[in-house]
Design a protein around this motif. Structure first.
Motif, mmCIF file in Angstrom:
data_model
loop_
_atom_site.group_PDB
_atom_site.id
_atom_site.type_symbol
_atom_site.label_atom_id
_atom_site.label_comp_id
_atom_site.label_asym_id
_atom_site.label_seq_id
_atom_site.Cartn_x
_atom_site.Cartn_y
_atom_site.Cartn_z
ATOM 1 N N THR A 64 1.852 -5.498 8.927
ATOM 2 C CA THR A 64 1.468 -4.142 8.530
ATOM 3 C C THR A 64 -0.044 -4.031 8.698
ATOM 4 O O THR A 64 -0.787 -4.965 8.422
ATOM 5 C CB THR A 64 1.878 -3.779 7.082
ATOM 6 O OG1 THR A 64 0.972 -4.382 6.153
ATOM 7 C CG2 THR A 64 3.306 -4.231 6.772
ATOM 8 N N ARG A 100 1.311 -6.222 -4.631
ATOM 9 C CA ARG A 100 1.866 -5.178 -3.771
ATOM 10 C C ARG A 100 2.556 -5.776 -2.552
ATOM 11 O O ARG A 100 3.420 -5.151 -1.954
ATOM 12 C CB ARG A 100 0.763 -4.214 -3.320
ATOM 13 C CG ARG A 100 0.212 -3.360 -4.449
ATOM 14 C CD ARG A 100 -0.819 -2.376 -3.947
ATOM 15 N NE ARG A 100 -0.205 -1.386 -3.100
ATOM 16 C CZ ARG A 100 -0.320 -0.068 -3.263
ATOM 17 N NH1 ARG A 100 -1.041 0.409 -4.233
ATOM 18 N NH2 ARG A 100 0.263 0.762 -2.446
ATOM 19 N N GLU A 160 12.798 3.370 -0.609
ATOM 20 C CA GLU A 160 12.130 2.617 0.442
ATOM 21 C C GLU A 160 12.874 1.330 0.842
ATOM 22 O O GLU A 160 12.937 0.963 2.009
ATOM 23 C CB GLU A 160 10.726 2.276 -0.047
ATOM 24 C CG GLU A 160 9.831 1.740 1.014
ATOM 25 C CD GLU A 160 8.675 2.666 1.252
ATOM 26 O OE1 GLU A 160 7.716 2.221 1.867
ATOM 27 O OE2 GLU A 160 8.738 3.806 0.819
ATOM 28 N N ASP A 210 2.889 6.461 -0.902
ATOM 29 C CA ASP A 210 1.936 5.384 -1.193
ATOM 30 C C ASP A 210 2.588 4.115 -1.719
ATOM 31 O O ASP A 210 1.994 3.411 -2.522
ATOM 32 C CB ASP A 210 0.908 5.831 -2.251
ATOM 33 C CG ASP A 210 0.009 6.933 -1.762
ATOM 34 O OD1 ASP A 210 -0.346 6.903 -0.578
ATOM 35 O OD2 ASP A 210 -0.339 7.822 -2.557
ATOM 36 N N SER A 211 3.813 3.822 -1.307
ATOM 37 C CA SER A 211 4.457 2.681 -1.953
ATOM 38 C C SER A 211 4.226 1.374 -1.196
ATOM 39 O O SER A 211 4.171 0.320 -1.801
ATOM 40 C CB SER A 211 5.948 2.949 -2.137
ATOM 41 O OG SER A 211 6.664 2.444 -1.042
ATOM 42 N N GLY A 212 4.113 1.434 0.132
ATOM 43 C CA GLY A 212 3.841 0.214 0.899
ATOM 44 C C GLY A 212 4.945 -0.819 0.822
ATOM 45 O O GLY A 212 4.716 -2.005 1.040
ATOM 46 N N GLN A 213 6.162 -0.405 0.516
ATOM 47 C CA GLN A 213 7.248 -1.377 0.381
ATOM 48 C C GLN A 213 7.951 -1.684 1.690
ATOM 49 O O GLN A 213 8.561 -2.746 1.837
ATOM 50 C CB GLN A 213 8.299 -0.861 -0.618
ATOM 51 C CG GLN A 213 7.795 -0.760 -2.035
ATOM 52 C CD GLN A 213 8.816 -0.073 -2.934
ATOM 53 O OE1 GLN A 213 10.001 -0.043 -2.624
ATOM 54 N NE2 GLN A 213 8.360 0.482 -4.031
ATOM 55 N N THR A 262 5.972 0.956 -7.007
ATOM 56 C CA THR A 262 4.619 0.475 -6.749
ATOM 57 C C THR A 262 3.587 1.250 -7.572
ATOM 58 O O THR A 262 3.712 2.459 -7.720
ATOM 59 C CB THR A 262 4.284 0.687 -5.254
ATOM 60 O OG1 THR A 262 5.328 0.124 -4.468
ATOM 61 C CG2 THR A 262 2.968 0.029 -4.873
ATOM 62 N N LYS A 301 0.224 -0.198 6.728
ATOM 63 C CA LYS A 301 0.290 -0.943 5.461
ATOM 64 C C LYS A 301 0.928 -0.112 4.357
ATOM 65 O O LYS A 301 1.455 -0.642 3.403
ATOM 66 C CB LYS A 301 -1.085 -1.440 5.033
ATOM 67 C CG LYS A 301 -1.951 -0.379 4.399
ATOM 68 C CD LYS A 301 -2.985 -0.971 3.438
ATOM 69 C CE LYS A 301 -3.765 0.164 2.814
ATOM 70 N NZ LYS A 301 -4.830 -0.203 1.955
ATOM 71 N N GLN A 302 0.863 1.215 4.458
ATOM 72 C CA GLN A 302 1.597 2.056 3.528
ATOM 73 C C GLN A 302 1.682 3.458 4.088
ATOM 74 O O GLN A 302 0.982 3.810 5.025
ATOM 75 C CB GLN A 302 0.962 2.067 2.135
ATOM 76 C CG GLN A 302 -0.310 2.894 2.030
ATOM 77 C CD GLN A 302 -0.981 2.700 0.693
ATOM 78 O OE1 GLN A 302 -1.447 1.622 0.364
ATOM 79 N NE2 GLN A 302 -1.027 3.758 -0.097
#
Ligand SMILES: Cc1cc2nc3c(=O)[nH]c(=O)nc-3n(C[C@H](O)[C@H](O)[C@H](O)COP(=O)(O)OP(=O)(O)OC[C@H]3O[C@@H](n4cnc5c(N)ncnc54)[C@H](O)[C@@H]3O)c2cc1C
Lengths: 264, 327
Positions: free
Chosen positions: A180, B103, A97, A126-129, B119, A120-121
């Motif tokens: 985001t 996060r 990511e 599902d990392s949202g980075q 994450t 937002k992710q």
């Protein structure tokens, strides 16, 4: 004002996920791909800003992914984005990511955007980075998981809210910036069939790694984590169904939660 | 790079987030393997009580960055402060709680320090080659994958709350204060307000127990029977998307794919069918209870305990029984 919306294509949320035979990915055969639901909110926000404000020159949608990801771009164009960028190269599929953020940062720098919007992710990994990392690489502020967004009249700043544990954080942020988007801010309108047809005529720029200046250097200098050994979730032992009249069942439930599960 | 493991001891208003105590537990295990120290990092305005609290976990050292500008979380000021702490300590691995703050902060700082990031991690190990290898849920918990880190870069990992027990230990960690230097342009974000939501009820993301209701509640008023149970259990109230979309509860209480992901010790689902998008937000809970009139409801498939019955009869009976138990 120029707006960039970063979009990803992900398996539909109702898809049942099977692990590939070699255990190094999910089994992608027959999986229906859709626009990441959180990115839908970002697309809609970008389009609404353009509709409401005369100072928005255009909304560009960017997607990274194989040929098939062009469908996600087409959805974005059908609901009102003006043009698209499709980053399509085998070299991109192995990036983590942060490395992906590095590639997009190089492209975004060249575009000179005032506002970058994304979900937002992503609902696959599902990392949202991506959002926060992209903002850092562009050296702009970001607000993560925004549920309210109000751009000032002169477009030089905005107010946004994000939900945190038991509270809401309200921040004022100078543009250029990245936001985001979380559920609750907007819902994407439905891409109608005529608009999907018209979207075919909107310009889409396809780019490979060779078209992105500094791509190899940027991705080589950051991240580099690798996914491996995909596994199904641990099986839950079958649950206990508690029979009896409500009063008795309630009593037995409380007893089990206290004595067996030890959570009360 | 040292062999140390750093933990981000998240605090707000001088109060540690419970997950900060939990991440010390895997940090100690990793430090045994690397032969390094466990260093806690506390960032904020007035952080004296939070610093003392993290000192009760047996960490080897504590670094603090405190300044009035850090009173509230801002992605910019906190990344400057956290990056300064990481550069000072030079850890091999840094752990953060996978909270809203963790996060948000991990990928931002990860990009700044050219690190690698994972994450919402539930297992951590260091292999014989010295590489950090972690396990995390993907596809909303429908699968898991391992993530291997490169050995030549800082590894930043956010850890799923309630995965590890809170650490305990001595209180004699060496403390070091790192001066806060605002980065250029960090004032591009101003925190206007941190507004408490919901009054006296807990938020779903910070509760050990959640009582959640679905469409079957039929209206806002009926949710009161869930609030009554929540009160005696010191729990938070959550809701399905159907219940939120119908206006029975605000979206801040929505659990699921497009709501919040929660991992409490106990999740009690009342009149929720268990659509895949709802399961996405709660299947990581330790113990799951389903109460539903339909014995075929998919929620029973993930539940540890189930009652096939009318929630309007069962829930008040449960509330009464808990009150009796607690005396
Ligand atoms: C992209 C996308 C994202 C989504 N995101 C989310 C999300 O984040 N969260 C979420 O929850 N949903 C989400 N959904 C919606 C999801 O698919 C379901 O529609 C929703 O979860 C259903 O809510 P429910 O279980 O309350 O309602 P229903 O499915 O209508 O279930 C109600 C249940 O109550 C039971 N019941 C009725 N009366 C009683 C009674 N008296 N006592 C006990 N039980 C009773 C019924 O048997 C039934 O099982 C999403 C959907 C999509 C497409």
């Amino acid at each position: 004002m120029k707006i960039l919306v970063v979009v990803r294509q992900v398996p539909d949320s109702t898809t049942s996920i099977k692990i590939a035979a070699d255990g190094q990915d999910i089994d992608r055969a027959g999986v229906k791909m859709v626009v990441n639901p959180f990115d839908e909110f970002a697309i809609e926000l970008g389009v609404q800003l353009k509709e409401k404000r005369s100072d928005v020159e255009g909304v560009t949608a960017l997607v990274v992914g194989p040929k098939q990801a062009a469908e996600a771009l087409r959805t974005a164009l059908a609901v009102g984005c003006d043009d698209g960028i499709h980053l399509d190269d085998d070299a991109f599929t192995k990036l983590d990511e942060l490395q992906l953020a590095a590639v997009i940062a190089e492209v975004a720098k060249a575009g000179g955007y005032d506002l970058v919007l994304t979900g937002k992710q992503e609902i696959d990994l599902d990392s949202g980075q991506l959002g926060p990392a992209l903002a850092e690489l562009l050296d702009i502020p970001h607000v993560g998981a925004a549920v309210k967004f109000e751009l000032s009249d002169d477009g030089k700043s905005f107010t946004a809210s994000r939900r945190i544990e038991g509270a809401e954080e309200v921040v004022e942020v100078k543009t250029p910036a990245l936001v985001t988007i979380d559920k609750g801010l907007v819902e994407m309108r439905y891409p109608s069939l005529p608009n999907l047809m018209k979207a075919k005529k909107k310009p889409v720029k396809a780019m490979t790694a060779a078209d992105v200046a500094g791509c190899a250097e940027a991705t080589g200098a950051i991240g580099g984590s690798t996914l491996h050994d995909f596994q199904p979730p641990p099986e839950r032992p079958p649950g206990k169904i508690i029979d009896g009249e409500p009063d008795e069942a309630a009593k037995e439930l409380v007893r089990l939660l206290r004595e067996e599960a030890k959570v009360l | 790079m040292t062999n140390d493991i750093l933990i981000f001891a998240e605090q707000r208003g001088n109060k540690l987030h419970p997950a900060a105590l939990q991440i010390v537990t895997p940090a100690k295990e990793l430090a045994i393997k690397t032969g390094g120290k466990v260093v806690a990092c506390v960032i904020g305005g007035n952080i004296s009580a939070a610093t003392d609290a993290i000192d009760q976990t047996g960490v080897d050292a504590i670094v603090t960055v405190s300044d009035a500008a850090l009173e509230n979380y801002s992605a910019l000021t906190y990344r400057s402060a956290f990056a300064a702490a990481l550069e000072r300590v030079q850890p091999k691995v840094a752990l953060l709680p996978a909270t809203f703050m963790g996060r948000d902060l991990a990928p931002r700082v990860g990009a700044r320090l050219k690190a690698a990031v994972a994450t919402d991690v539930v297992e951590l190990a260091i292999g014989d080659d010295g590489a950090l290898d972690v396990k995390r849920p993907i596809y909303n918990g429908k699968a898991f994958a391992s993530v291997k880190f490169p050995t030549d870069r800082l590894a930043l990992v956010s850890v799923r709350p309630n995965t590890f027990p809170a650490a305990t230990g001595g209180d004699s960690a060496a403390r070091e204060e790192i001066p806060y230097a605002a980065g250029a342009g960090d004032d591009r974000i101003t925190v206007k307000e941190v507004a408490k939501a919901g009054g006296e009820v807990k938020d779903v993301t910070e509760a050990d127990i959640i009582v959640a209701g679905g469409r079957a509640l039929k209206n806002e008023e009926n949710f009161n029977i869930l609030f009554e149970l929540a009160k005696v259990l010191d729990a938070a109230v959550g809701a399905s998307r159907a219940a939120c979309d119908a206006g029975y509860q605000p979206h801040s209480r929505q659990i699921g794919l497009t709501g919040k992901t929660v991992t409490p010790m106990l999740y009690i689902a009342c009149g929720i069918s268990g659509a895949i998008q709802h399961l996405a937000g709660m299947r990581g809970s330790k113990v799951i209870v389903a109460i539903n009139t339909d014995k075929e409801a998919p929620l029973f498939k993930v539940a540890d305990y189930g009652i096939v019955g009318d929630l309007f009869k069962v829930i008040p009976a449960v509330t009464e029984e808990v009150m009796r138990m607690k005396g």
